[in-house]
Design a protein around this motif. Structure first.
Motif, mmCIF file in Angstrom:
data_model
loop_
_atom_site.group_PDB
_atom_site.id
_atom_site.type_symbol
_atom_site.label_atom_id
_atom_site.label_comp_id
_atom_site.label_asym_id
_atom_site.label_seq_id
_atom_site.Cartn_x
_atom_site.Cartn_y
_atom_site.Cartn_z
ATOM 1 N N TYR A 168 0.850 -1.187 0.000
ATOM 2 C CA TYR A 168 0.000 0.000 0.000
ATOM 3 C C TYR A 168 0.886 1.237 0.000
ATOM 4 C CZ TYR A 168 -3.211 3.644 1.404
ATOM 5 O OH TYR A 168 -3.935 4.808 1.445
ATOM 6 N N CYS A 169 0.645 2.127 -0.928
ATOM 7 C CA CYS A 169 1.343 3.413 -0.999
ATOM 8 C C CYS A 169 0.360 4.474 -0.538
ATOM 9 C CB CYS A 169 1.783 3.703 -2.438
ATOM 10 S SG CYS A 169 2.855 2.437 -3.132
ATOM 11 N N PRO A 170 0.627 5.167 0.563
ATOM 12 C CA PRO A 170 -0.324 6.146 1.095
ATOM 13 C C PRO A 170 -0.506 7.350 0.176
ATOM 14 C CG PRO A 170 1.571 5.897 2.571
ATOM 15 C CD PRO A 170 1.805 5.018 1.395
ATOM 16 N N PRO A 171 -1.562 8.115 0.399
ATOM 17 C CA PRO A 171 -1.816 9.302 -0.422
ATOM 18 C C PRO A 171 -0.600 10.223 -0.476
ATOM 19 C CG PRO A 171 -3.710 8.873 0.965
ATOM 20 C CD PRO A 171 -2.621 7.931 1.409
ATOM 21 N N ASN A 172 -0.312 10.687 -1.670
ATOM 22 C CA ASN A 172 0.721 11.686 -1.958
ATOM 23 C C ASN A 172 2.152 11.243 -1.656
ATOM 24 O OD1 ASN A 172 -1.203 13.613 -2.917
ATOM 25 N ND2 ASN A 172 -1.803 13.861 -0.781
ATOM 26 N N GLU A 173 2.381 9.972 -1.364
ATOM 27 C CA GLU A 173 3.744 9.489 -1.169
ATOM 28 C C GLU A 173 4.392 9.292 -2.547
ATOM 29 O OE1 GLU A 173 5.760 6.269 1.616
ATOM 30 O OE2 GLU A 173 4.622 5.317 -0.001
ATOM 31 N N GLU A 174 5.512 9.978 -2.776
ATOM 32 C CA GLU A 174 6.208 9.828 -4.042
ATOM 33 C C GLU A 174 6.952 8.500 -4.041
ATOM 34 O OE1 GLU A 174 8.445 13.264 -5.261
ATOM 35 O OE2 GLU A 174 6.816 14.608 -4.656
ATOM 36 N N HIS A 175 6.722 7.708 -5.082
ATOM 37 C CA HIS A 175 7.280 6.362 -5.146
ATOM 38 C C HIS A 175 7.447 5.926 -6.596
ATOM 39 C CE1 HIS A 175 2.953 5.681 -5.609
ATOM 40 N NE2 HIS A 175 3.269 4.531 -6.188
ATOM 41 N N SER A 218 -8.207 14.647 -12.801
ATOM 42 C CA SER A 218 -6.930 15.094 -13.356
ATOM 43 C C SER A 218 -5.838 15.174 -12.290
ATOM 44 C CB SER A 218 -7.091 16.448 -14.053
ATOM 45 O OG SER A 218 -7.313 17.470 -13.114
ATOM 46 N N THR A 219 -6.214 15.097 -11.003
ATOM 47 C CA THR A 219 -5.230 15.171 -9.920
ATOM 48 C C THR A 219 -4.975 13.802 -9.269
ATOM 49 O OG1 THR A 219 -6.876 15.661 -8.205
ATOM 50 C CG2 THR A 219 -5.928 17.543 -9.416
ATOM 51 N N THR A 220 -5.556 12.734 -9.826
ATOM 52 C CA THR A 220 -5.429 11.403 -9.227
ATOM 53 C C THR A 220 -3.978 10.952 -9.133
ATOM 54 O OG1 THR A 220 -7.642 10.743 -9.893
ATOM 55 C CG2 THR A 220 -6.076 8.973 -9.466
ATOM 56 N N THR A 221 -3.231 11.092 -10.226
ATOM 57 C CA THR A 221 -1.823 10.683 -10.250
ATOM 58 C C THR A 221 -0.971 11.855 -10.710
ATOM 59 O OG1 THR A 221 -2.447 8.402 -10.773
ATOM 60 C CG2 THR A 221 -0.148 9.022 -11.171
ATOM 61 N N ALA A 222 0.058 12.159 -9.939
ATOM 62 C CA ALA A 222 1.027 13.196 -10.322
ATOM 63 C C ALA A 222 2.299 12.487 -10.762
ATOM 64 C CB ALA A 222 1.310 14.121 -9.138
ATOM 65 N N TRP A 223 2.756 12.786 -11.969
ATOM 66 C CA TRP A 223 3.960 12.162 -12.522
ATOM 67 C C TRP A 223 5.140 13.119 -12.435
ATOM 68 C CZ3 TRP A 223 4.236 7.139 -13.556
ATOM 69 C CH2 TRP A 223 3.031 6.435 -13.738
ATOM 70 N N PHE A 224 6.320 12.545 -12.120
ATOM 71 C CA PHE A 224 7.547 13.315 -11.982
ATOM 72 C C PHE A 224 8.623 12.731 -12.900
ATOM 73 C CE2 PHE A 224 5.259 13.202 -7.862
ATOM 74 C CZ PHE A 224 4.793 14.510 -7.865
#
Length: 132
Positions: free
Chosen positions: A86-93, A116-122
């Motif tokens: 499980y990856c918690p909300p907003n944890e960058e992984h 549009s804010t479900t997944t943030a890509w870096f």
């Protein structure tokens, strides 16, 4: 009740993934308010996601192979068939296959109120970060 038609396998985009990664959609948001997304994702050895986070968190269930998962804080974990992460909300992984094994997982998440804010890509995970 509905039976959805089978959707075609798609190759994930190089902008968000390194190596060969394929996705089979299983469940997706519907007009009746369901916000769940589920996909079967298959990674070739060494393939991985770019750094990313999910507004409402993400659950990964490993169905085949060996998964490597890393966090911005430098933690790297190995998960095997049958294990769930499980990856918690907003944890960058990031997550992907080990260097010498194909890996398949079920990726499960709920969409945010604003999809549009479900997944943030870096940026991409470097080879050094992947091997660490």
């Amino acid at each position: 009740m509905e039976i959805d038609p089978q959707k075609p396998t798609v190759k994930n985009p190089a902008a968000r993934f390194a190596g060969d990664v394929w996705l089979d959609p299983i469940a997706f948001p519907r007009e009746d308010g369901q916000r769940m997304t589920v996909a079967k994702v298959r990674f070739a050895p060494g393939a991985r996601t770019a750094w990313h986070s999910h507004a409402v968190g993400q659950t990964l269930h490993i169905t085949q192979g060996v998964a490597w998962v890393g966090t911005r804080g430098g933690t790297k974990m190995e998960a095997h068939q049958g294990q769930t992460l499980y990856c918690p909300p907003n944890e960058e992984h990031w997550h992907g296959a080990s260097a010498d094994s194909f890996m398949e997982h079920l990726a499960m998440l709920d969409n945010a109120e604003d999809p549009s804010t479900t997944t943030a890509w870096f940026e991409h995970v470097t080879d050094d970060e992947y091997r660490a």
